[in-house]
Design an enzyme around this catalytic site. Sequence first.
Site, PDB file in Angstrom:
ATOM      1  N   ASP A 186       0.848  -1.190   0.000  1.00 27.29           N
ATOM      2  CA  ASP A 186       0.000   0.000   0.000  1.00 27.29           C
ATOM      3  C   ASP A 186       0.887   1.245   0.000  1.00 27.29           C
ATOM      4  O   ASP A 186       2.114   1.147  -0.049  1.00 27.29           O
ATOM      5  CB  ASP A 186      -0.941  -0.033   1.203  1.00 27.29           C
ATOM      6  CG  ASP A 186      -0.192  -0.007   2.524  1.00 27.29           C
ATOM      7  OD1 ASP A 186       0.008   1.086   3.080  1.00 27.29           O
ATOM      8  OD2 ASP A 186       0.208  -1.094   3.003  1.00 27.29           O
ATOM      9  N   HIS A 496       1.574  -8.594  -4.347  1.00 24.44           N
ATOM     10  CA  HIS A 496       0.571  -7.627  -3.895  1.00 24.44           C
ATOM     11  C   HIS A 496       1.302  -6.312  -3.630  1.00 24.44           C
ATOM     12  O   HIS A 496       1.759  -6.036  -2.519  1.00 24.44           O
ATOM     13  CB  HIS A 496      -0.122  -8.145  -2.631  1.00 24.44           C
ATOM     14  CG  HIS A 496      -1.241  -7.248  -2.170  1.00 24.44           C
ATOM     15  ND1 HIS A 496      -2.496  -7.277  -2.736  1.00 24.44           N
ATOM     16  CD2 HIS A 496      -1.293  -6.298  -1.202  1.00 24.44           C
ATOM     17  CE1 HIS A 496      -3.276  -6.392  -2.130  1.00 24.44           C
ATOM     18  NE2 HIS A 496      -2.558  -5.777  -1.196  1.00 24.44           N
ATOM     19  N   ASP A 542       1.101 -17.031  -6.078  1.00 23.83           N
ATOM     20  CA  ASP A 542       1.646 -15.880  -6.805  1.00 23.83           C
ATOM     21  C   ASP A 542       0.499 -15.147  -7.485  1.00 23.83           C
ATOM     22  O   ASP A 542       0.273 -15.281  -8.686  1.00 23.83           O
ATOM     23  CB  ASP A 542       2.691 -16.345  -7.816  1.00 23.83           C
ATOM     24  CG  ASP A 542       3.427 -15.175  -8.468  1.00 23.83           C
ATOM     25  OD1 ASP A 542       3.372 -14.061  -7.901  1.00 23.83           O
ATOM     26  OD2 ASP A 542       4.037 -15.375  -9.536  1.00 23.83           O
ATOM     27  N   GLU A 551       2.267 -10.347  -0.322  1.00 25.82           N
ATOM     28  CA  GLU A 551       2.543  -8.921  -0.196  1.00 25.82           C
ATOM     29  C   GLU A 551       4.011  -8.723   0.162  1.00 25.82           C
ATOM     30  O   GLU A 551       4.713  -9.658   0.539  1.00 25.82           O
ATOM     31  CB  GLU A 551       1.658  -8.270   0.868  1.00 25.82           C
ATOM     32  CG  GLU A 551       1.744  -6.748   0.864  1.00 25.82           C
ATOM     33  CD  GLU A 551       0.729  -6.063   1.766  1.00 25.82           C
ATOM     34  OE1 GLU A 551       0.592  -4.829   1.677  1.00 25.82           O
ATOM     35  OE2 GLU A 551       0.080  -6.761   2.565  1.00 25.82           O
TER      36      GLU A 551
END
Length: 572
Positions: A186, A496, A542, A551
């Site tokens: 993020d 991710h 994956d 992530e």
Amino acid sequence: MSRLIGVYGILVLLFTFGCKEEAPPNDGTFSNQIRLNQIGYYPGATKKAVVITESEISNFRIIESNSGETVFSGEISGPFIWELAGEQVRIADFSELTNEGSYQLYIEELGYSFPFEVKDHVLLPVFHGSIKALYYQRAGMALKEKYASKWKRALGHPDDSVIFHTSSGKKTGFLKSPKGWYDAGDYNKYVVNASFPLGQYFLLEEQYPKCVTDGDLNIPESGNDISDYLDELKYEMDWVLTMQDEDGGLFHKLTTKNFEGMVMPHEAINQRYIVGKGTAASLDFAGAAAQAARVFMPYDSIYAKRCLQAAKKAYSWSVENPEVEFVNPEDISTGQYGDTDFDDEFFWARTQLYVTTTDNTYLDKLNKEEIDFTYSAGDGWTKFMRFMGIFSLLENKSLIPDELYNSLREGLLHTADDLAAKSKTNDYFQCVDDFQWGSNSDVLNTAMIIAQAYRLEKKPEYLDAVRQAADYVLGTNAVGYSFVTGFGDNPPMFIHHRQSAADGIVDPVPGLLSGGPNYDRQDMSDGVIYPENVAPMKSWTDHEDSYASNEICLNWNSPLTYILGFLEQESK
């Protein structure tokens, strides 16, 4: 039975019953049933491949990639039943192969393995890549093609006027809080998970100063006569310093209210907030900032003093506010990084402040603490800083009483012995048998403990265990992936990670460590699919939606960098 004969500097194996038939030419395909370190091995290292098969196979060969010649051959041991991996396996041990070169392992029934090298400094490119990954995570800076190559991107998140959320204790106003690294997949920035990784990064610099030199990483600061490593760490430290309130306490995080979509940084334009304040963030910052003062003193004494003063203020605030737990406000749903027990954080902060200042006020507290040397999977950013404090005290024997030093040494060596013993019997030769969120960081954090034991006592079994932890994350594992993006012939391609998902480039940003198998698979509730009845060591996929297993995160890359740097220095 076999024997090795040297011919023109290349090892050639002859079977006692005659020469073995040469392997067929490699057609460019590789067998994922042969699991090994896809980067390679130091010449003197243990070298083991795990072969996944229920067939009766007995022999393997090592083929020199350029010539196609067989340079080593041996017998395969097993079979072994590995329950954590859900596999029947055999082991090909080629530790006797010490000549430098590029090779593949060949088994007649299965074909060729992924290629690998044997040479000095074999892990140096991955080491540098794991640090350069931090540059790609920079907030508040455009990544220029000169430094970022095809991963260039526009500036995102200048964070020059971030609104105070009411949880911060501020009713109005803005904070200028630029720089820093995005924490994970993020685009938010978290003080706990900036400070703790910085401590691991700083440890490497203290133990192996200048293991990265100016210009090694090709970043904007290259050429300033300071290590690129310290330049990169300072970019994060500069941000964390901005998150300290006037009273000394640390705001917990800089974040949007909800996670952004899978877009590029400059397209993630939702309002960002300064959220919360707490004891964990303040103590973690105190530990990292006190350590930063030591690390930066030879290069910038003014900056070092600023870090130390900030560390003292954060610690004082924590003493006055020893139980301020951070919990996400109702309108905030991003990473919480919560904790309810601050004993480990207090211990880390005191150790770093004492080593930096030699103020007995901190030592008196340390002498009264009962130290837990137990490592538990999932410790990570909630408890592993306890070990970081132990490491620093052991590095500074002359500063602490003999009784304390001997207690720390004995406790650490006992834990390291237990972990090293596990690595000899555990599936895939690593120390972890409980696969939680970020299990790859658990593998590497246990390796850090063993690495400190090796610095105290140069036992070969310690170094071997650390090397096999690196083997694990680079391909010798139950899914047959090198877990570091951009390195190895079978790395993750769909991590991710918002930039990697949104930039239109096939290859993900390189040098980032995937979280690894996670048996809890929390993302199944969001539609991520794993194999049916999946074994713990195979609870990984994956897929870019798999935040639970695939992530990336700062506190996963930091022990990776430490272990790779340690091995590069200790394998000379």
